[in-house]
Enzyme design. Structure first.
Site, PDB file in Angstrom:
ATOM      1  N   GLY A  69     -11.344  18.689 -50.602  1.00  0.00           N
ATOM      2  CA  GLY A  69     -12.856  17.901 -50.183  1.00  0.00           C
ATOM      3  C   GLY A  69     -13.063  16.623 -51.408  1.00  0.00           C
ATOM      4  CB  CYS A  70     -14.931  13.721 -51.744  1.00  0.00           C
ATOM      5  SG  CYS A  70     -16.542  14.348 -50.784  1.00  0.00           S
ATOM      6  CE1 TYR A  71     -20.401  15.038 -55.617  1.00  0.00           C
ATOM      7  CE2 TYR A  71     -20.801  15.913 -53.317  1.00  0.00           C
ATOM      8  CZ  TYR A  71     -21.198  15.173 -54.362  1.00  0.00           C
ATOM      9  OH  TYR A  71     -22.325  14.542 -54.433  1.00  0.00           O
ATOM     10  CB  ALA A  72     -13.172  20.148 -54.063  1.00  0.00           C
TER      11      ALA A  72
END
Length: 343
Positions: free
Chosen positions: A146-149
């Site tokens: 994921g992007c935030y991850a």
């Protein structure tokens, strides 16, 4: 390599097409969508006129496997797992951009995604594709992070693996542009709600939290939880993450910056800033770079990490292509040397 893309009309799928068109070793041979099948890609995505002219087809997994060598799933979480089953059963190479195969424990997926998980034996077949950390892949299936991850893990990787930190002190403050929410309109994504505004969302409940903790625990078993908040800012794309960690030891001047620079010295797409310099969103938008700036306060022993990335490139399609390059044995930067759109 001949590839197919399923979910071509979403933001991630659109970005994937644009980036793959520049890849010297890839040929897009088919595009697929549930909602837009029967149309040409130019009808749905007019920005691609004269660049690619393919029909958008229904999702026929057997036909895809007959003609392609790898498939990208750019479909939403909850949709990918249904489509993926045929490819998994046939051991057909696949890179999934959704969250359906990132979490190794089905109970965690069901808790955080509010949906039923795929069977555990399917999850075991996937490599978690944090491309700037993972050196190679042993499996045919990659779960794209994921992007935030991605931003959070790249912020913390040097610290949790190599220093004596207080594992209970990790605080992550993430801010994202509107494209991170996808194309489906909600009340909070209207122009009047986003413009000249900033709002916090999914407090302590963002679906990327368990993904981050799962990887952090692989690096440091003492980590069991982090404080993680996300806010929506009035920009189209980009993620700005500020991470705070308290150290147990007193660092010398410049020692923390040196730690990050050494850790990422062989990583093409992670750019550590000079001491006293901190990245801005514009210096990465439109690129696959993740830029990181680091500060240390000896009075409080707090390490501050400032990280920026483009959520649609490094946080989605760009990292998927970086993973493709690793899977195929090509240089990881192949087809991804894009200059950021600073202006």
């Amino acid at each position: 390599m001949k590839v197919s893309i399923i979910g071509v009309t979403g933001y991630g799928g659109m970005e994937l097409v644009c980036l793959l068109l520049k890849h010297p070793e890839v040929e897009i041979i088919s595009l697929h969508s549930h909602s837009q099948s029967g149309k040409t890609v130019n009808e749905v995505l007019p920005q691609l006129k004269k660049l690619i002219d393919l029909p958008i087809k229904t999702i026929d997994t057997k036909q895809i496997m007959k003609n392609a060598e790898l498939v990208f799933l750019a479909t939403p979480s909850g949709v990918s797992k249904t489509i993926a089953s045929d490819f998994i059963a046939a051991e057909f190479p696949m890179i999934d951009l959704s969250g359906d195969f990132r979490l190794k424990e089905p109970v965690q997926y069901e808790k955080w995604y509010k949906n039923s998980s795929v069977q555990e034996n399917y999850l075991e077949k996937f490599d978690y594709g944090l491309a700037d950390i993972k050196s190679e892949y042993a499996k045919k299936f990659i779960a794209n992070p994921g992007c935030y991850a991605t931003g959070t893990l790249l912020s913390l990787a040097p610290l949790v693996q190599t220093t004596n930190i207080d594992v209970n002190s990790i605080i992550v403050d993430g801010k994202s542009g509107l494209s991170g929410a996808g194309k489906n309109l909600t009340e909070t994504s209207h122009f009047v709600a986003v413009n000249e505004n900033m709002s916090l969302y999914k407090m302590n409940s963002h679906q990327h939290i368990p993904e981050v903790i799962q990887q952090l625990k692989e690096w440091n078993q003492e980590i069991s939880a982090i404080q993680f908040s996300t806010s929506l800012i009035p920009v189209t794309r980009g993620i700005f993450i500020t991470t705070y960690v308290k150290s147990k030891q007193l660092f010398e001047n410049g020692e923390v910056e040196k730690l990050f620079r050494t850790f990422y010295q062989d990583n093409y797409f992670v750019r550590v800033q000079d001491p006293g310099s901190y990245p801005s969103l514009k210096q990465v938008i439109g690129s696959n770079f993740c830029d990181i700036g680091v500060a240390y306060n000896p009075a409080t022993k707090i390490i501050t990490v400032v990280t920026v990335l483009d959520n649609l490139v490094k946080g989605a399609a760009g990292q998927a292509i970086q993973n493709l390059n690793k899977l195929a044995g090509w240089p990881e930067e192949l087809g991804l040397k894009m200059c950021p759109m600073y202006i």
